[in-house]
Design an enzyme around this catalytic site. Structure first.
Site, PDB file in Angstrom:
ATOM      1  N   SER A 118     -58.240-114.455 -26.165  1.00 55.81           N
ATOM      2  CA  SER A 118     -58.884-115.756 -25.986  1.00 55.81           C
ATOM      3  C   SER A 118     -58.502-116.379 -24.650  1.00 55.81           C
ATOM      4  CB  SER A 118     -58.469-116.702 -27.113  1.00 55.81           C
ATOM      5  OG  SER A 118     -58.878-118.025 -26.855  1.00 55.81           O
ATOM      6  N   TYR A 142     -52.576-121.255 -31.526  1.00 58.39           N
ATOM      7  CA  TYR A 142     -53.592-120.200 -31.524  1.00 58.39           C
ATOM      8  C   TYR A 142     -53.500-119.391 -30.233  1.00 58.39           C
ATOM      9  CZ  TYR A 142     -58.201-118.074 -30.870  1.00 58.39           C
ATOM     10  OH  TYR A 142     -59.219-117.193 -30.608  1.00 58.39           O
ATOM     11  N   LYS A 146     -52.173-115.436 -29.644  1.00 55.50           N
ATOM     12  CA  LYS A 146     -52.951-114.409 -28.942  1.00 55.50           C
ATOM     13  C   LYS A 146     -52.148-113.814 -27.786  1.00 55.50           C
ATOM     14  CE  LYS A 146     -57.022-114.481 -31.075  1.00 55.50           C
ATOM     15  NZ  LYS A 146     -57.641-113.282 -31.673  1.00 55.50           N
TER      16      LYS A 146
END
Length: 331
Positions: A118, A142, A146
């Site tokens: 991402s 998040y 990643k």
């Protein structure tokens, strides 16, 4: 033709990628726990196994029975506001369960791995457009999860001779004739705008108009989901080349939330009800990619990612779906 295991293949990007793989004659098996995906999004022709990536015994049985040439790993927790308020589950699912999966794949001697990473790994960028070697300073768990998983994959490539590609997405969006965005709750800009356009949502909320951008709203690089799927097809051509490489999937063009609002209004032919709300935790002000590396090394080029085609395809898909009424608390 390749035999590909697709984790998260009942989700938005994963299902479109599965459909493209099948269209090109590849064999596809989807592994998805359906916690956020939909069984009816799995394309006809793909085998389906309902399981979590952290279920060691189920995954081991699967890879022992079928010889996979590559794994496309889409499965993840991805709701950014939740990642700020409840980071533990993101590290549990995106990192800890992911390591369980990697170890099972290693036992089965599967070495070709494509990871859906991402743009969130960059956090607030130090320059625009963002290049792959720019600093990584995530502003939510998040993005951190990643980035951690990318670092783990770097070690697997180095120690075990894996061929790994990490794709850093910049705002996947749009739709095909049969597959589009279905999130619950919905947090993505274009689906939210189209809910307002269709009367399902009382108003579209602009989360913050005081960012350091030209019009005060967040700026993003929007990429058609079909172009993201095509990048994964390109990755198959790099299989069996030990090492790891990371690539931005973006266009190099970016639009503010306000500009996307205006483009949707032009498409649907009427103004949309809008309101200004507070900033969402964990939202960087600007994310815009340099796609130079993926274009040069994988021969990828976006074919469908004009803002007009993105919105038009999403609107056509939206109108083909049953209307849903968003509760007042969500609107």
């Amino acid at each position: 033709m390749a035999n590909v295991l697709v984790t998260g293949g009942a989700g938005y990007v994963g299902s479109v990628c599965c459909a493209e793989l099948l269209r090109l004659g590849h064999c596809v098996t989807v592994l998805d726990d359906l916690s956020t995906g939909f069984r009816d999004a799995v394309p006809p022709g793909a085998a389906f196994v309902q399981s979590d990536i952290g279920d060691r015994s189920a995954l081991r049985a699967l890879v022992q029975n079928i010889r996979f040439d590559a794994v496309f790993h889409f499965a993840a927790k991805a709701l950014i506001p939740e990642s700020v308020s409840n980071p533990g589950i993101f590290f549990q699912q995106n990192v800890a369960a992911g390591i369980t999966m990697l170890e099972v794949l290693r036992e089965a001697h599967i070495k070709n791995f494509v990871f859906s990473s991402s743009a969130a790994v960059y956090g607030n960028p130090t320059k625009i457009p963002i290049e792959e070697d720019d600093p990584k300073l995530p502003v939510n768990s998040y993005g951190e999860s990643k980035l951690v998983f990318e670092q783990i994959l770097q070690w697997y490539a180095r120690a075990y001779g894996w061929s790994v590609i990490a794709f850093r997405y910049f705002n996947a969006c749009a739709a095909t004739a049969g597959l589009g965005e279905r999130h619950d709750p919905e947090t993505h800009v274009i689906p939210l705008l189209l809910e307002a356009a269709s009367g399902e949502r009382e108003a579209f909320s602009i989360y913050g108009n005081d960012y350091p951008t030209a019009d005060g709203t967040c700026v993003r690089d929007y990429v058609h989901v079909l172009d993201i799927a095509q990048a994964h097809i390109c990755a198959l051509q790099r299989a069996n080349q030990p090492g790891m490489r990371s690539y931005n999937i973006g266009t190099g063009s970016s639009y503010s939330v306000r500009q996307v609002c205006e483009a949707v209004e032009k498409m649907v032919g009427h103004p949309l009800p809008r309101r200004i709300a507070g900033r969402r935790p964990g939202d960087p002000s600007v994310l815009s990619a340099s796609p130079a590396r993926i274009m040069e090394e994988l021969g990828w080029k976006p074919q469908h990612s004009s803002l007009q085609e993105i919105i038009s395809s999403a609107w056509q898909w939206k109108r083909s779906q049953p209307k849903r009424q968003v509760s007042a608390s969500m609107a």
